[in-house]
Motif scaffolding. Structure first.
Motif, PDB file in Angstrom:
ATOM      1  N   TYR A  60      34.220  33.084  34.326  1.00 50.43           N
ATOM      2  CA  TYR A  60      35.001  32.129  35.467  1.00 50.43           C
ATOM      3  C   TYR A  60      36.430  32.138  35.089  1.00 50.43           C
ATOM      4  O   TYR A  60      36.927  32.093  36.460  1.00 50.43           O
ATOM      5  CB  TYR A  60      34.381  30.751  34.889  1.00 50.43           C
ATOM      6  N   ILE A  61      36.881  32.631  34.079  1.00 47.67           N
ATOM      7  CA  ILE A  61      38.458  32.608  34.017  1.00 47.67           C
ATOM      8  C   ILE A  61      38.988  33.830  35.071  1.00 47.67           C
ATOM      9  O   ILE A  61      39.917  33.763  35.541  1.00 47.67           O
ATOM     10  CB  ILE A  61      39.094  32.776  32.447  1.00 47.67           C
ATOM     11  N   LEU A  62      38.261  34.735  35.056  1.00 49.37           N
ATOM     12  CA  LEU A  62      38.487  36.022  35.729  1.00 49.37           C
ATOM     13  C   LEU A  62      38.454  35.645  37.382  1.00 49.37           C
ATOM     14  O   LEU A  62      39.041  36.224  38.002  1.00 49.37           O
ATOM     15  CB  LEU A  62      37.927  37.364  35.307  1.00 49.37           C
ATOM     16  N   PHE A  63      37.057  35.063  37.548  1.00 46.71           N
ATOM     17  CA  PHE A  63      36.844  34.675  38.803  1.00 46.71           C
ATOM     18  C   PHE A  63      38.022  33.849  39.165  1.00 46.71           C
ATOM     19  O   PHE A  63      38.496  33.858  40.344  1.00 46.71           O
ATOM     20  CB  PHE A  63      35.614  33.878  38.878  1.00 46.71           C
ATOM     21  N   LEU A  64      38.384  32.822  38.472  1.00 49.78           N
ATOM     22  CA  LEU A  64      39.730  31.827  39.052  1.00 49.78           C
ATOM     23  C   LEU A  64      40.745  32.676  39.396  1.00 49.78           C
ATOM     24  O   LEU A  64      41.498  32.391  40.048  1.00 49.78           O
ATOM     25  CB  LEU A  64      39.685  30.764  38.126  1.00 49.78           C
ATOM     26  N   ALA A  65      41.208  33.569  38.265  1.00 53.37           N
ATOM     27  CA  ALA A  65      42.201  34.214  38.169  1.00 53.37           C
ATOM     28  C   ALA A  65      42.571  34.926  39.431  1.00 53.37           C
ATOM     29  O   ALA A  65      43.827  35.265  39.939  1.00 53.37           O
ATOM     30  CB  ALA A  65      42.615  35.157  36.938  1.00 53.37           C
ATOM     31  N   SER A  66      41.553  35.805  39.830  1.00 54.14           N
ATOM     32  CA  SER A  66      41.690  36.625  40.877  1.00 54.14           C
ATOM     33  C   SER A  66      41.563  36.005  42.282  1.00 54.14           C
ATOM     34  O   SER A  66      42.351  36.325  43.257  1.00 54.14           O
ATOM     35  CB  SER A  66      40.391  37.572  41.082  1.00 54.14           C
ATOM     36  N   GLY A  67      41.252  34.350  42.223  1.00 53.60           N
ATOM     37  CA  GLY A  67      41.400  33.741  43.426  1.00 53.60           C
ATOM     38  C   GLY A  67      42.610  33.187  43.384  1.00 53.60           C
ATOM     39  O   GLY A  67      43.339  32.992  44.589  1.00 53.60           O
ATOM     40  N   GLY A 189      36.748  30.515  48.541  1.00 53.21           N
ATOM     41  CA  GLY A 189      36.290  31.338  47.255  1.00 53.21           C
ATOM     42  C   GLY A 189      37.227  31.440  46.151  1.00 53.21           C
ATOM     43  O   GLY A 189      36.964  32.172  45.367  1.00 53.21           O
ATOM     44  N   VAL A 190      38.296  30.615  46.335  1.00 48.38           N
ATOM     45  CA  VAL A 190      39.264  30.677  45.199  1.00 48.38           C
ATOM     46  C   VAL A 190      38.569  30.251  43.794  1.00 48.38           C
ATOM     47  O   VAL A 190      38.722  30.396  42.564  1.00 48.38           O
ATOM     48  CB  VAL A 190      40.488  29.861  45.538  1.00 48.38           C
ATOM     49  N   PHE A 191      38.075  28.738  44.090  1.00 51.14           N
ATOM     50  CA  PHE A 191      37.285  28.015  42.756  1.00 51.14           C
ATOM     51  C   PHE A 191      35.816  28.131  42.582  1.00 51.14           C
ATOM     52  O   PHE A 191      35.260  27.933  41.350  1.00 51.14           O
ATOM     53  CB  PHE A 191      37.657  26.722  42.929  1.00 51.14           C
ATOM     54  N   PHE A 192      35.024  28.582  43.602  1.00 62.74           N
ATOM     55  CA  PHE A 192      33.753  28.843  43.299  1.00 62.74           C
ATOM     56  C   PHE A 192      33.166  29.669  44.392  1.00 62.74           C
ATOM     57  O   PHE A 192      33.924  29.786  45.599  1.00 62.74           O
ATOM     58  CB  PHE A 192      32.819  27.330  43.524  1.00 62.74           C
ATOM     59  N   PRO A 193      32.274  30.445  44.349  1.00 65.57           N
ATOM     60  CA  PRO A 193      31.796  31.289  45.261  1.00 65.57           C
ATOM     61  C   PRO A 193      31.560  30.822  46.446  1.00 65.57           C
ATOM     62  O   PRO A 193      30.858  29.532  46.769  1.00 65.57           O
ATOM     63  CB  PRO A 193      30.391  31.817  44.647  1.00 65.57           C
ATOM     64  N   ALA A 213      42.000  37.975  51.695  1.00 62.44           N
ATOM     65  CA  ALA A 213      42.910  38.482  50.401  1.00 62.44           C
ATOM     66  C   ALA A 213      41.954  38.184  49.122  1.00 62.44           C
ATOM     67  O   ALA A 213      41.939  39.381  48.423  1.00 62.44           O
ATOM     68  CB  ALA A 213      44.088  37.402  50.255  1.00 62.44           C
ATOM     69  N   VAL A 214      41.158  37.050  49.010  1.00 63.03           N
ATOM     70  CA  VAL A 214      40.416  37.032  47.885  1.00 63.03           C
ATOM     71  C   VAL A 214      39.460  38.013  47.787  1.00 63.03           C
ATOM     72  O   VAL A 214      38.949  38.684  46.664  1.00 63.03           O
ATOM     73  CB  VAL A 214      39.717  35.736  47.659  1.00 63.03           C
ATOM     74  N   GLU A 215      38.473  38.494  49.075  1.00 64.10           N
ATOM     75  CA  GLU A 215      37.763  39.604  49.098  1.00 64.10           C
ATOM     76  C   GLU A 215      38.253  40.840  48.658  1.00 64.10           C
ATOM     77  O   GLU A 215      37.447  41.669  48.126  1.00 64.10           O
ATOM     78  CB  GLU A 215      36.863  39.720  50.362  1.00 64.10           C
ATOM     79  N   LEU A 216      39.602  41.089  48.969  1.00 59.42           N
ATOM     80  CA  LEU A 216      40.207  42.389  48.368  1.00 59.42           C
ATOM     81  C   LEU A 216      40.370  42.416  46.875  1.00 59.42           C
ATOM     82  O   LEU A 216      40.420  43.515  46.354  1.00 59.42           O
ATOM     83  CB  LEU A 216      41.315  42.491  49.242  1.00 59.42           C
TER      84      LEU A 216
END
Length: 257
Positions: A60-67, A189-193, A213-216
């Motif tokens: 989740y930390i990577l998911f959140l960081a990328s968003g 999609g910054v905080f959750f899918p 931007a998030v998808e890229l």
């Protein structure tokens, strides 16, 4: 001076002024997203564990960081193109002084847009260095995220300049943040899918600029090449081009009034 680069002295002027307050400015731009990252990435991440992205699960930390780094680019460019640009345009009358030189309103507005985008890039580069220090991602493909984040800043600043042209005071910007930016942060999609959203909101969010931007950027954090690259880039460019044309027209109308 060449008509194509008449915006450069205005851009340089903003840069020189910013240099005097660069450290406090960067701290202000990176403190909030890093607090989000620590509080939610490590706190909530300990409860969530991993999040499905495509066919694989990521921490989740990577998911959140990328968003959140995309959100930071959007917010930093927006703040500069709203509050700082409005101060120079309306409160300090800096634009009026600049246009006594052989520099037109279009050049001033272009410089403000580009300055907001590049200032956002400075901020996200600092955030990215912290993320690297925290070992959230070490993918060499992160370098490819920088032009995407710059384009995100361009699109965000163009949209913000529309509201800058319409504003009568600083309070007006509350509408933009409350009615547009905040919902977009939660739908993109910054905080959750985004797949967790109702179907209608999924279709709406698919075309938001922050979603592109998030998808890229998110696949780059994972060391993968994004899907539908040209589509996402085209949507971001379209937002920037349309918003720029509207902002320029409204700003010209304001100065004629």
């Amino acid at each position: 001076m060449n008509n194509m680069v008449r915006w450069w002295p205005v851009f340089l002027r903003n840069l020189l002024v910013w240099r005097k307050l660069a450290i406090p400015s960067l701290v202000g731009n990176i403190a909030e997203p890093l607090m989000w990252l620590v509080a939610f990435g490590y706190g909530l991440g300990a409860l969530v564990g991993s999040v499905p992205v495509g066919r694989e699960d990521v921490p989740y930390i990577l998911f959140l960081a990328s968003g959140s780094i995309c959100m930071s680019a959007m917010n930093a460019a927006t703040f500069e193109a709203l509050y700082s640009a409005f101060s120079r345009m309306h409160v300090q009358k800096t634009w009026d002084s600049i246009m006594n030189a052989p520099i037109g309103l279009r050049d001033v507005l272009l410089a403000e847009m580009l300055w907001a985008a590049f200032k956002a890039l400075f901020a996200v580069m600092a955030i990215l260095l912290v993320m690297l220090a925290l070992n959230i991602s070490r993918s060499p493909m992160l370098l490819l995220a920088l032009p995407v984040l710059l384009l995100t800043g361009v699109a965000s600043s163009c949209m913000a300049l529309i509201f800058n042209a319409l504003a009568k005071g600083y309070d007006f910007f509350t509408y933009y943040f409350t009615l547009f930016l905040t919902p977009m942060m939660f739908l993109s999609g910054v905080f959750f899918p985004r797949e967790n959203l109702p179907l209608l909101l999924q279709h709406v969010s698919a075309w938001l600029p922050l979603t592109q931007a998030v998808e890229l950027v998110r696949p780059l954090f994972m060391g993968r090449w994004p899907a539908d690259v040209l589509l996402h880039l085209a949507v971001l460019v379209l937002y920037a081009a349309v918003a720029w044309a509207i902002a320029l027209a409204l700003t010209r109308q304001r100065f004629r009034a």
